[in-house]
Enzyme design. Structure first.
Site, PDB file in Angstrom:
ATOM      1  N   GLU A 108       1.029  -0.852   0.010  1.00 35.34           N
ATOM      2  CA  GLU A 108       0.398   0.352   0.203  1.00 35.34           C
ATOM      3  C   GLU A 108       0.747   1.751  -0.153  1.00 35.34           C
ATOM      4  O   GLU A 108       2.055   1.584   0.248  1.00 35.34           O
ATOM      5  CB  GLU A 108      -0.722   0.426   1.346  1.00 35.34           C
ATOM      6  CG  GLU A 108      -1.300  -1.381   1.472  1.00 35.34           C
ATOM      7  CD  GLU A 108      -2.200  -1.385   3.511  1.00 35.34           C
ATOM      8  OE1 GLU A 108      -2.532  -2.088   3.019  1.00 35.34           O
ATOM      9  OE2 GLU A 108      -2.588  -0.351   3.671  1.00 35.34           O
ATOM     10  N   CYS A 121       3.536   8.816   1.256  1.00 38.10           N
ATOM     11  CA  CYS A 121       3.359   7.740   2.638  1.00 38.10           C
ATOM     12  C   CYS A 121       4.146   6.047   1.872  1.00 38.10           C
ATOM     13  O   CYS A 121       2.931   6.101   1.006  1.00 38.10           O
ATOM     14  CB  CYS A 121       2.461   7.245   3.713  1.00 38.10           C
ATOM     15  SG  CYS A 121       2.906   6.075   4.663  1.00 38.10           S
ATOM     16  N   CYS A 128       5.633  -7.204   8.063  1.00 37.49           N
ATOM     17  CA  CYS A 128       6.583  -6.774   8.709  1.00 37.49           C
ATOM     18  C   CYS A 128       6.736  -7.235   9.752  1.00 37.49           C
ATOM     19  O   CYS A 128       6.295  -8.380  10.299  1.00 37.49           O
ATOM     20  CB  CYS A 128       5.720  -5.490   9.411  1.00 37.49           C
ATOM     21  SG  CYS A 128       7.305  -4.505  10.110  1.00 37.49           S
ATOM     22  N   CYS A 132       3.923  -5.357  16.338  1.00 39.11           N
ATOM     23  CA  CYS A 132       3.461  -4.077  17.028  1.00 39.11           C
ATOM     24  C   CYS A 132       2.075  -5.043  17.018  1.00 39.11           C
ATOM     25  O   CYS A 132       1.964  -5.106  16.171  1.00 39.11           O
ATOM     26  CB  CYS A 132       3.231  -3.336  16.107  1.00 39.11           C
ATOM     27  SG  CYS A 132       4.958  -2.329  16.037  1.00 39.11           S
ATOM     28  N   CYS A 135      -0.869  -3.415  15.217  1.00 35.64           N
ATOM     29  CA  CYS A 135      -0.598  -2.904  13.804  1.00 35.64           C
ATOM     30  C   CYS A 135      -1.060  -4.005  12.673  1.00 35.64           C
ATOM     31  O   CYS A 135      -0.816  -5.094  12.964  1.00 35.64           O
ATOM     32  CB  CYS A 135       0.731  -2.304  13.421  1.00 35.64           C
ATOM     33  SG  CYS A 135       1.559  -2.064  11.469  1.00 35.64           S
ATOM     34  N   GLY A 177       6.316  -2.225   6.630  1.00 39.57           N
ATOM     35  CA  GLY A 177       7.490  -2.384   6.696  1.00 39.57           C
ATOM     36  C   GLY A 177       8.503  -1.668   7.456  1.00 39.57           C
ATOM     37  O   GLY A 177       8.207  -0.414   8.284  1.00 39.57           O
ATOM     38  N   GLU A 178       9.871  -2.061   8.433  1.00 35.22           N
ATOM     39  CA  GLU A 178       9.967  -2.115   8.889  1.00 35.22           C
ATOM     40  C   GLU A 178      11.102  -0.462   8.483  1.00 35.22           C
ATOM     41  O   GLU A 178      12.266  -1.850   7.226  1.00 35.22           O
ATOM     42  CB  GLU A 178      11.327  -2.489  10.165  1.00 35.22           C
ATOM     43  CG  GLU A 178      11.972  -2.060  11.123  1.00 35.22           C
ATOM     44  CD  GLU A 178      11.847  -0.381  11.173  1.00 35.22           C
ATOM     45  OE1 GLU A 178      10.839  -0.979  11.820  1.00 35.22           O
ATOM     46  OE2 GLU A 178      12.440   0.529  11.164  1.00 35.22           O
ATOM     47  N   SER A 232       8.787   5.096  16.998  1.00 31.91           N
ATOM     48  CA  SER A 232       7.998   4.317  17.119  1.00 31.91           C
ATOM     49  C   SER A 232       8.181   4.312  18.582  1.00 31.91           C
ATOM     50  O   SER A 232       8.402   3.307  19.029  1.00 31.91           O
ATOM     51  CB  SER A 232       7.435   3.908  16.648  1.00 31.91           C
ATOM     52  OG  SER A 232       6.840   4.239  14.641  1.00 31.91           O
ATOM     53  N   HIS A 234       5.673   4.119  21.893  1.00 26.49           N
ATOM     54  CA  HIS A 234       4.008   3.734  22.222  1.00 26.49           C
ATOM     55  C   HIS A 234       4.992   3.760  23.496  1.00 26.49           C
ATOM     56  O   HIS A 234       3.336   3.367  23.953  1.00 26.49           O
ATOM     57  CB  HIS A 234       3.992   2.825  21.150  1.00 26.49           C
ATOM     58  CG  HIS A 234       4.000   2.654  19.613  1.00 26.49           C
ATOM     59  ND1 HIS A 234       3.434   3.848  19.468  1.00 26.49           N
ATOM     60  CD2 HIS A 234       4.498   2.080  18.881  1.00 26.49           C
ATOM     61  CE1 HIS A 234       4.269   4.021  18.335  1.00 26.49           C
ATOM     62  NE2 HIS A 234       4.444   3.185  17.833  1.00 26.49           N
ATOM     63  N   CYS A 351      -1.658   1.829   8.270  1.00 26.46           N
ATOM     64  CA  CYS A 351      -1.164   0.549   6.940  1.00 26.46           C
ATOM     65  C   CYS A 351      -0.954  -0.417   7.558  1.00 26.46           C
ATOM     66  O   CYS A 351      -1.400  -1.150   8.689  1.00 26.46           O
ATOM     67  CB  CYS A 351       0.990   1.283   7.533  1.00 26.46           C
ATOM     68  SG  CYS A 351       1.233   0.770   9.302  1.00 26.46           S
TER      69      CYS A 351
HETATM   70  N1  SAH Z   1       7.621   0.572  11.034  1.00 29.76           N
HETATM   71  C1  SAH Z   1       8.224   1.117  10.999  1.00 29.76           C
HETATM   72  C2  SAH Z   1       7.082   2.564  10.000  1.00 29.76           C
HETATM   73  C3  SAH Z   1       5.524   2.207   9.695  1.00 29.76           C
HETATM   74  S1  SAH Z   1       4.329   2.389  10.632  1.00 29.76           S
HETATM   75  C4  SAH Z   1       8.208   2.451  12.572  1.00 29.76           C
HETATM   76  O1  SAH Z   1       7.341   1.218  13.520  1.00 29.76           O
HETATM   77  O2  SAH Z   1       7.717   3.643  12.968  1.00 29.76           O
HETATM   78  C5  SAH Z   1       4.344   3.838  10.632  1.00 29.76           C
HETATM   79  C6  SAH Z   1       3.536   4.525  12.214  1.00 29.76           C
HETATM   80  O3  SAH Z   1       2.146   4.312  12.152  1.00 29.76           O
HETATM   81  C7  SAH Z   1       3.759   3.576  14.091  1.00 29.76           C
HETATM   82  O4  SAH Z   1       4.433   4.937  14.773  1.00 29.76           O
HETATM   83  C8  SAH Z   1       3.352   2.751  13.858  1.00 29.76           C
HETATM   84  O5  SAH Z   1       3.245   2.744  15.380  1.00 29.76           O
HETATM   85  C9  SAH Z   1       1.898   3.178  13.974  1.00 29.76           C
HETATM   86  N2  SAH Z   1       0.868   2.711  13.240  1.00 29.76           N
HETATM   87  C10 SAH Z   1       1.046   1.275  13.081  1.00 29.76           C
HETATM   88  N3  SAH Z   1      -1.075   0.766  13.012  1.00 29.76           N
HETATM   89  C11 SAH Z   1      -1.485   2.069  13.795  1.00 29.76           C
HETATM   90  C12 SAH Z   1      -2.881   1.918  13.752  1.00 29.76           C
HETATM   91  N4  SAH Z   1      -3.858   0.864  13.465  1.00 29.76           N
HETATM   92  N5  SAH Z   1      -3.157   3.329  14.366  1.00 29.76           N
HETATM   93  C13 SAH Z   1      -2.017   4.352  14.651  1.00 29.76           C
HETATM   94  N6  SAH Z   1      -1.020   3.500  14.218  1.00 29.76           N
HETATM   95  C14 SAH Z   1      -0.696   2.957  13.410  1.00 29.76           C
END
Ligand code: SAH
Length: 369
Positions: A108, A121, A128, A132, A135, A177-178, A232, A234, A351
């Protein structure tokens, strides 16, 4: 200049039996091909401009190239390896593409419109591996890294959604992805995006968002600390963070913060820390105080992200009251806070969501590896 997304048209390619990486190998580059076709090297630059600045979709469109060269290019290369499977638009101007790759995998990418900004984006991997728990991207693990060409194609596909008078202004690598787990392929794509003859996006308008891989942060720092780094978080304590971001078990916050500091020192640019607020999980005033302590007066921006509900997951947004109390603690402590505005929620712009929904409703799109 290397144009990795231009893939030689080989018989093996036509049957789809070779991977993109494999097909790419002999191309390094177009410059060689041009020389062997007795063409001046500057034609490579002209092709770059056509593809990235003038957004032509075929070699036939490149009208200042000799006709014969255009048909030779057409016969030898193809520009697109992806196809658009879904194109969703939301009223706020957000558009999301679900792209199918040459091997049937799907990724995406999103175009966000905000005043003058045209932010894209992009994804860096199929799926990934970070896991997390809230996610959508990581639910089924990682399938593979994207190639440089596939990363560039996302930029081009999204650029094509804009009228000729508009350009992409910002890139955020915050899709699936990371990114720091795929730096070898990401960095050449981001370098190409900066080419003034092409997309011309300056480095400070490119954000790389990471779950926080200290080795990856250090490598980016050594290689090129000009990108804007977003980490990130959290959670501000290891126990909770490991629950939410399992990879934390092998890194730990102290190491992440130390590598973020090194990046900050090298780049001289303010870091961003992302924090997805999850109701009753990480949204109490106690969590906010811990975050203030962790930041310890660093000149950083905290980007509070409203949780986008993911089908099948039980996490939810905090109540407005809890959210305000959380923000209040940060602000009172002098932390710079930004609450990311929800964009494209109705088109599942978080994402990994669109890919999963498509996977669930279309068994043919299940990952094959
Ligand atoms: N892997 C990288 C980049 C991709 S995710 C990272 O972790 O930063 C980009 C951001 O979106 C991250 O901060 C991730 O934690 C957040 N994210 C993932 N799923 C989400 C969701 N359902 N709602 C809001 N943010 C989310």
């Amino acid at each position: 200049m290397l144009l990795p997304q231009i893939i030689p048209q080989t018989p093996a390619d036509a049957t789809g039996s070779q991977t993109l990486e494999h097909i790419l190998e002999p191309t390094s580059g177009l410059a060689l091909w041009l020389t062997s076709h007795r063409q001046p090297a500057w034609r490579g630059k002209a092709i770059d401009r056509w593809l990235f600045a003038r957004r032509s979709q075929t070699f036939a469109d490149m009208t200042d190239l000799p006709l014969e060269l255009r048909s030779q290019l057409e016969a030898s290369y193809r520009i697109w390896t992806t196809s658009i499977v879904k194109h969703n638009s939301s009223e706020d101007g957000t558009e999301k593409l679900l792209l199918q790759l040459h091997d049937g995998e799907r990724i995406e990418c999103v175009l966000l419109r905000e005043q003058e900004r045209r932010t894209v984006c992009i994804s860096s991997q199929v799926g990934c591996a970070m896991g997390c728990v809230f996610c959508a991207s990581g639910i089924d693990g990682v399938v593979r890294n994207l190639t440089t060409g596939e990363i560039l194609e996302q930029l081009l596909r999204l650029a094509h959604l804009l009228p000729a008078t508009e350009r992409i202004s910002h890139i955020v690598v915050m899709g699936m992805g990371e990114p720091l787990a795929n730096l070898d392929r990401l960095l050449p794509a981001l370098a190409t995006a900066q080419n003034p003859d092409g997309l011309g996006i300056s480095q400070r308008r490119i954000t790389v968002s990471t779950v926080g891989l200290p080795k990856g942060i250090d490598r980016l720092c050594a290689d090129n600390p000009g990108y804007h780094l977003a980490v990130s978080l959290h959670a501000a304590e290891d126990r909770l963070r490991t629950q939410l971001v399992p990879i934390n078990k092998s890194t730990g916050l102290a190491e992440i913060m130390a590598s973020a500091d090194r990046y900050w020192e090298a780049s001289g640019r303010r870091l961003t820390f992302e924090y997805v607020l999850l109701g009753d999980v990480n949204d109490s005033t106690d969590h906010a105080h811990k975050l203030v302590r962790l930041l310890g007066g660093r000149a950083a921006l905290v980007n509070v992200i409203p949780y986008n509900t993911v089908a099948g997951l039980t996490y939810r947004e905090p109540t407005p009251h809890a959210r305000e109390r959380f923000l209040e603690v940060l602000r009172a402590a002098g932390v710079n806070v930004q609450v990311r505005r929800r964009k494209g929620a109705r088109i599942d712009a978080a994402c990994g969501q669109l890919r999963r929904i498509a996977m669930q409703s279309d068994p043919l799109s299940q990952p094959t590896q």
